[in-house]
Design an enzyme around this catalytic site. Structure first.
Site, PDB file in Angstrom:
ATOM      1  N   TYR A 164      27.442   8.474 -17.142  1.00 48.18           N
ATOM      2  CA  TYR A 164      28.978   7.838 -17.502  1.00 48.18           C
ATOM      3  C   TYR A 164      30.076   8.162 -17.244  1.00 48.18           C
ATOM      4  CZ  TYR A 164      31.663   3.610 -18.813  1.00 48.18           C
ATOM      5  OH  TYR A 164      32.194   2.254 -18.542  1.00 48.18           O
ATOM      6  N   ASP A 266      33.997  16.425 -15.780  1.00 52.59           N
ATOM      7  CA  ASP A 266      33.998  14.786 -16.494  1.00 52.59           C
ATOM      8  C   ASP A 266      33.790  15.451 -17.948  1.00 52.59           C
ATOM      9  OD1 ASP A 266      34.857  13.009 -18.141  1.00 52.59           O
ATOM     10  OD2 ASP A 266      33.093  11.655 -16.907  1.00 52.59           O
ATOM     11  N   LYS A 294      39.695  10.435 -24.012  1.00 50.14           N
ATOM     12  CA  LYS A 294      39.020  10.107 -26.181  1.00 50.14           C
ATOM     13  C   LYS A 294      40.164  11.131 -27.036  1.00 50.14           C
ATOM     14  CE  LYS A 294      34.487   8.442 -24.654  1.00 50.14           C
ATOM     15  NZ  LYS A 294      34.446   6.890 -24.738  1.00 50.14           N
TER      16      LYS A 294
END
Ligand SMILES: Cc1ncc(COP(=O)(O)O)c(C=O)c1O
Length: 480
Positions: A164, A266, A294
């Protein structure tokens, strides 16, 4: 009666039903708010990831490792906002700095010194030359992919099955494809994870299985000269916790170089969490570009991407890039065939580098998630994993505990998962029973078997031990 390890299906269903009922009894205010939310928000939430049955908890307060719901129930938070909060909730140092910031303007659309200092800090941690800011992980991966395409003059992107990378069209494919749609391992199908994604976009995303370097190599050969980027999470964290097999990241690195593709890590979940320098430091493999979000903001929205000067400089000019050089050779994509004759890659955003996010990032990285924070985080995570594994072993439950740095989970399957196709075998019923059992006793985990716990600098050994002892009670009831 069907038996899973030592546990009967009937017993799992019985506990799941009892615990869901208890959850409803403990959280009437959340149920009420959810009913109201359904009238204003599709699925009753702001992001579909927040929705789960029977309804999500609505929260009111959080500090340190604790979070409180709308009925006043307190939890030790092991979800930590899907892994955002390695700094913990409202770290006092951050809270104080942000009070000052909020009182002095939160958005200028003029640059601020904190943004320069934060870029310098990220450069130092990730061995990067240049960094840019965005507002989320989605934007970071979207921007990094555009830079890779502009730099190479190519259009296709390889993404791993089960990975994801946010909710933009290019990568919102093959997240958790149904078994019947996923195609053979050697050539996985590109399966949209949403309605509303044009077929033409999906045509540019090629899927490869994670942890299968020889399959990746064959896929790269089949698309020779076409692949702009390979994007992957160094540890696949959206199917539980799936670390790279020995030598995998190194091989992906060399394959990307060999094929002239930009390697994008990522690090939205791994960055500044696994280690001071993220997965780059943890595994010692350097991508061309990396994406962050995040945890770098300590709880304030932020994203960033960065990497090698040669690639990032495509934001300034395409001159000197493979895309531009192809023009001089008279082959492939040329400057004049780039749509609109663009001479560089656009990277834009009203809120990019806003003072609130920049101060949050700078304080989080330079005063909270400092180098000396990591040994304790790792020790706590090892303690938690060892405790959970002990419980699984004692009760013969079908699963294993795993962590990479301060992120981990119980994978409810006896076989080690190395990629998405193994993950499909996870016992989601058993996971569901454990989620509600733990939540009802003050241990909050992410609401899905595909996510994992994250420890923060504000968690304690006592927090971790309480999770283990509660999990032990769950296991004892299951196997009773
Ligand atoms: C690995 C990874 N990349 C990208 C994203 C997208 O980040 P955001 O939700 O901030 O857009 C996520 C979000 O969970 C993620 O886990």
């Amino acid at each position: 009666m069907t038996v899973t390890g030592q546990v009967s299906r009937a017993r799992i269903a019985e506990i799941a039903a009892r615990e869901e009922e208890a959850y409803r009894r403990r959280t009437p205010r959340s149920a009420e708010l959810f009913a109201r939310a359904r009238q204003a928000l599709p699925l009753g939430v702001a992001s579909s990831f927040q929705a789960y049955d029977p309804y999500p908890l609505f929260m009111t307060d959080a500090r340190g490792s604790r979070i409180t719901d709308a009925d006043g129930n307190e939890y030790i938070d092991f979800d930590m906002a899907f892994g955002v909060l390695a700094a913990g909730h409202s770290h006092p140092v951050l809270a104080e700095a942000l009070q000052h910031r909020v009182a002095n303007g939160t958005c200028y659309t003029f640059p601020v010194e904190d943004g320069v200092a934060l870029a310098e800090e990220i450069k130092a941690r990730f061995g990067a030359d240049l960094v840019r800011f965005s507002n989320s992980g989605t934007e970071a991966t979207m921007d990094a992919i555009r830079v890779a395409r502009g730099y190479t003059g190519r259009e296709k992107v390889i993404k791993m099955e089960g990975g994801y990378h946010g909710h933009h069209d290019d990568v919102l494919v093959s997240i958790q494809p149904p078994r019947e749609a996923m195609g053979p391992l050697e050539q996985p199908a590109t399966v949209p994870a949403s309605a509303g994604i044009p077929r033409s976009r999906i045509a540019e995303t090629v899927i490869a299985p994670y942890n299968e370097p020889e399959v990746l190599s064959a896929i790269l050969d089949a698309h020779a000269g076409e692949i702009a980027a390979i994007i992957l999470e160094p540890v696949q964290f959206n199917i539980g916790v799936v670390p790279p097999v020995e030598g995998y990241l190194e091989r992906v690195r060399s394959l990307a170089t060999e094929h002239g593709a930009v390697l994008i890590f990522d690090e939205v979940k791994t960055g500044v969490v696994l280690a001071w320098g993220g997965a780059y430091e943890h595994y010692g493999v350097q991508p061309d570009l990396f994406c962050l979000a995040k945890s770098i903001g300590g709880g304030i929205p932020i994203g960033a991407f960065g990497g090698r000067r040669e690639v990032m400089a495509a934001i300034e000019t395409l001159e000197g890039t493979p895309a531009y050089r192809a023009d001089a050779a008279g082959a492939g994509v040329s400057r004049t065939t780039i749509p609109g004759g663009a001479t560089r890659v656009a990277h834009l955003g009203t809120f990019n580098g806003n003072p609130l996010s920049m101060t949050a990032g700078l304080v989080t990285l330079t005063r909270i998630l400092t180098r000396d924070a990591y040994p304790r985080l790792h020790a706590m995570a090892e303690r938690l994993t060892a405790g959970l594994q002990r419980v699984l072993d004692e009760h013969g439950l079908p699963g294993y505990a795993i962590n990479v740095g301060p992120k981990g989970c119980v994978m409810f399957t006896p076989q080690r998962v190395t990629n998405y196709r193994d993950f499909i075998g996870l016992d989601s019923e058993l996971w569901g029973a454990s989620f509600f059992y733990l939540a009802n006793r003050g241990i909050l985990l992410p609401p899905g078997p595909d996510d994992q716990w994250t420890l923060s600098v504000q968690h304690t050994d006592a927090d971790v031990d309480r999770y283990v002892s509660t999990f032990s009670e769950f296991a004892a009831e299951l196997s009773a």
